[in-house]
Design a protein around this motif. Structure first.
Motif: not given
Length: 269
Positions: A47-50, A53
């Motif tokens: 989720r959320d590009g973790l 990242t």
């Protein structure tokens, strides 16, 4: 030389109501600089590009396998090594299994990174059968099965170690009858022709030197065990220069598992 590492980072490197350990996780990865990295317990990484990242912070290309029941796993690859194929082993693993093929000087190197079911040896054996089938579909000689396999080594007597564990956690490593240690998952992988890289590279080392749990962070469910494995085909085992558990520095507190790292005589292809 190709450095391959497996590591369960415990609930995505972040504890509910506790410290955020993700910076420590990134520090250990940067210090060891693996070329191929299998990670487990990636809670929230889908989720959320973790995932992207964290992969960007360590300079690696991520290949995430999502989970329907548990937590995602991933295999990351560092340039100049090149991924030529990637995906998931599409079976109902409790967690997941990622499949990545890396181009090397000796041909395609297939890595299956997984996290086996923690609570039942019978379920782990079923998941191992899916891994063996996936491995056999790979036609190349360079194959590695790795991850937190939640399973005990069939070549070691675990009776005394398990006797000191709380019943709830001891049962995870016993056959259904409760009177025999369940080592079938690892035994099945060895019977499929894989070589356990840590003992093969550390013939004279004491068995405890290979333990990957628990760290100083803790882990009430552990009793000084080797649950994390690098299992290679014969062609991989013949190229092992070193295999060791990383215990230095923040590796002792970044997770409840220590990383396991092997150096192979391979170069980018």
């Amino acid at each position: 030389m190709l450095r391959v590492m497996t590591w369960n980072i415990r609930t995505g490197g972040r504890d509910r109501g506790g410290p955020d350990r993700l910076d420590q996780v990134v520090q250990v990865i940067d210090e060891q600089a693996p070329d191929v990295l299998a990670l487990q317990e990636l809670r929230g990484f889908d989720r959320d590009g973790l995932m992207a990242t964290v992969a960007g912070r360590v300079g690696m290309t991520p290949n995430l396998a999502r989970s329907c029941f548990g937590q995602p796993v991933a295999v990351l690859v560092r340039p100049p090594y090149r991924v030529v194929d990637a995906g998931s082993v599409r079976r109902p693993f409790h967690h997941a299994a990622a499949r990545v093929v890396v181009a090397t000087s000796a041909g395609p190197f297939t890595v299956l990174g997984t996290h086996l079911y923690p609570y039942s040896g019978g379920r782990r054996r079923m998941e191992v059968d899916w891994l063996v089938a996936a491995m056999r579909r790979n036609q190349g000689p360079l194959t590695l099965v790795t991850g937190d396999l939640n399973s005990l080594d069939p070549t070691v007597d675990h009776t005394a170690r398990l006797a000191g564990m709380p019943t709830l956690y001891r049962r995870r490593h016993l056959r259904r009858s409760g009177d025999a240690v369940d080592t079938r998952a690892i035994a099945r992988l060895l019977a499929a022709g894989l070589v356990d890289l840590w003992p093969s590279a550390n013939v004279d080392a004491p068995e405890a030197a290979g333990h990957t749990v628990p760290t100083r962070l803790g882990g009430a469910e552990f009793a000084g065990m080797r649950l994390d494995y690098l299992l290679g085909s014969t062609a991989v085992a013949q190229r092992v220069l070193e295999c060791r558990v990383i215990r230095d520095g923040v590796a002792a507190t970044a997770s409840d598992h220590y990383p396991l790292l092997a150096t192979l005589e391979l170069s980018p292809g």
